[in-house]
Design a protein around this motif. Sequence first.
Motif, mmCIF file in Angstrom:
data_model
loop_
_atom_site.group_PDB
_atom_site.id
_atom_site.type_symbol
_atom_site.label_atom_id
_atom_site.label_comp_id
_atom_site.label_asym_id
_atom_site.label_seq_id
_atom_site.Cartn_x
_atom_site.Cartn_y
_atom_site.Cartn_z
ATOM 1 N N THR A 24 0.846 -1.102 0.062
ATOM 2 C CA THR A 24 -0.165 -0.266 -0.071
ATOM 3 C C THR A 24 0.939 1.271 0.057
ATOM 4 O OG1 THR A 24 -1.643 -1.231 1.279
ATOM 5 C CG2 THR A 24 -1.806 1.216 1.192
ATOM 6 N N LEU A 25 0.858 2.089 -1.119
ATOM 7 C CA LEU A 25 1.545 3.328 -1.232
ATOM 8 C C LEU A 25 0.855 4.588 -0.522
ATOM 9 C CD1 LEU A 25 2.828 2.929 -4.875
ATOM 10 C CD2 LEU A 25 3.813 2.364 -2.661
ATOM 11 N N VAL A 26 -0.594 4.393 -0.843
ATOM 12 C CA VAL A 26 -1.447 5.633 -0.199
ATOM 13 C C VAL A 26 -2.701 4.875 0.524
ATOM 14 C CG1 VAL A 26 -2.483 7.815 -0.558
ATOM 15 C CG2 VAL A 26 -0.432 7.045 -1.837
ATOM 16 N N SER A 27 -2.877 5.442 1.350
ATOM 17 C CA SER A 27 -4.130 4.933 2.286
ATOM 18 C C SER A 27 -5.113 6.273 2.301
ATOM 19 C CB SER A 27 -4.031 4.446 3.881
ATOM 20 O OG SER A 27 -3.152 3.496 3.811
ATOM 21 N N THR A 28 -6.429 5.924 2.311
ATOM 22 C CA THR A 28 -7.558 6.886 2.687
ATOM 23 C C THR A 28 -7.370 7.305 4.130
ATOM 24 O OG1 THR A 28 -9.132 5.402 3.186
ATOM 25 C CG2 THR A 28 -9.015 5.840 0.809
ATOM 26 N N LEU A 29 -8.292 8.332 4.180
ATOM 27 C CA LEU A 29 -8.220 8.810 5.571
ATOM 28 C C LEU A 29 -8.615 7.791 6.705
ATOM 29 C CD1 LEU A 29 -9.642 12.441 5.152
ATOM 30 C CD2 LEU A 29 -7.170 11.849 5.490
ATOM 31 N N ASN A 30 -9.600 6.990 6.320
ATOM 32 C CA ASN A 30 -10.057 5.874 7.361
ATOM 33 C C ASN A 30 -9.108 4.552 7.219
ATOM 34 O OD1 ASN A 30 -10.556 4.493 5.148
ATOM 35 N ND2 ASN A 30 -12.868 4.229 5.147
ATOM 36 N N GLY A 31 -7.973 4.754 6.271
ATOM 37 C CA GLY A 31 -7.037 3.495 6.462
ATOM 38 C C GLY A 31 -7.209 2.451 5.423
ATOM 39 N N SER A 32 -8.074 2.732 4.573
ATOM 40 C CA SER A 32 -8.232 1.606 3.404
ATOM 41 C C SER A 32 -7.086 1.878 2.327
ATOM 42 C CB SER A 32 -9.499 1.841 2.734
ATOM 43 O OG SER A 32 -10.538 1.529 3.597
ATOM 44 N N PRO A 33 -6.647 0.971 1.840
ATOM 45 C CA PRO A 33 -5.733 1.133 0.537
ATOM 46 C C PRO A 33 -6.372 1.822 -0.493
ATOM 47 C CG PRO A 33 -5.735 -1.082 1.067
ATOM 48 C CD PRO A 33 -6.726 -0.255 1.796
ATOM 49 N N ALA A 34 -5.583 3.060 -0.998
ATOM 50 C CA ALA A 34 -6.091 3.567 -2.105
ATOM 51 C C ALA A 34 -5.054 3.561 -3.335
ATOM 52 C CB ALA A 34 -5.993 5.264 -1.513
ATOM 53 N N VAL A 35 -3.696 3.437 -3.065
ATOM 54 C CA VAL A 35 -2.905 3.204 -4.243
ATOM 55 C C VAL A 35 -1.967 2.006 -3.771
ATOM 56 C CG1 VAL A 35 -0.982 3.992 -5.746
ATOM 57 C CG2 VAL A 35 -2.723 5.537 -4.825
ATOM 58 N N LEU A 36 -1.885 1.004 -4.833
ATOM 59 C CA LEU A 36 -1.169 -0.341 -4.418
ATOM 60 C C LEU A 36 -0.307 -0.572 -5.299
ATOM 61 C CD1 LEU A 36 -4.589 -0.960 -3.712
ATOM 62 C CD2 LEU A 36 -3.306 -2.380 -2.183
ATOM 63 N N GLN A 37 0.849 -1.465 -5.059
ATOM 64 C CA GLN A 37 1.781 -1.746 -5.951
ATOM 65 C C GLN A 37 1.931 -3.148 -5.720
ATOM 66 O OE1 GLN A 37 5.695 0.157 -5.480
ATOM 67 N NE2 GLN A 37 6.075 -0.042 -7.953
ATOM 68 N N ALA A 38 2.239 -3.868 -6.639
ATOM 69 C CA ALA A 38 2.725 -5.416 -6.545
ATOM 70 C C ALA A 38 3.672 -5.768 -7.804
ATOM 71 C CB ALA A 38 1.583 -6.515 -6.716
ATOM 72 N N LYS A 39 4.646 -6.775 -7.395
ATOM 73 C CA LYS A 39 5.593 -7.132 -8.447
ATOM 74 C C LYS A 39 4.841 -8.519 -8.919
ATOM 75 C CE LYS A 39 9.856 -5.169 -6.844
ATOM 76 N NZ LYS A 39 10.906 -5.003 -7.459
ATOM 77 N N ILE A 40 4.611 -8.444 -10.149
ATOM 78 C CA ILE A 40 3.828 -9.804 -10.635
ATOM 79 C C ILE A 40 4.748 -10.170 -12.118
ATOM 80 C CG2 ILE A 40 1.911 -10.707 -11.853
ATOM 81 C CD1 ILE A 40 0.420 -8.745 -10.223
ATOM 82 N N GLY A 41 5.126 -11.242 -11.823
ATOM 83 C CA GLY A 41 6.224 -11.896 -12.830
ATOM 84 C C GLY A 41 7.366 -11.078 -13.184
ATOM 85 N N ALA A 42 7.672 -10.667 -14.169
ATOM 86 C CA ALA A 42 8.807 -9.710 -14.551
ATOM 87 C C ALA A 42 8.325 -8.160 -14.431
ATOM 88 C CB ALA A 42 9.355 -9.846 -15.987
#
Length: 85
Positions: A24-42
């Motif tokens: 999670t790179l950024v969360s909303t004010l209530n703590g929910s993920p808003a911007v996420l990143q993942a490595k998938i394959g290459a």
Amino acid sequence: NQIQDLSEVTSYDTVARAAPNWKTLVSTLNGSPAVLQAKIGAGEVLVVNPSFDRPVADPGSQDAAKREACTKLIRNLLVYAGYPA
């Protein structure tokens, strides 16, 4: 011009939680993920809560006053993804 928090950005959609392989790179004010990143394959995947663009794309929207904050967030995401500032 970086946004420090999301208080000026309305989030119409919610990501309840992220799997352990997602960062999670950024969360909303209530703590929910808003911007996420993942490595998938290459590669890497960046998931952005899709409502940040509404005030930018539709100046007549009820959140038009938040247009500047939303534009900054979109620019920050593009720079993060490797596009020139």
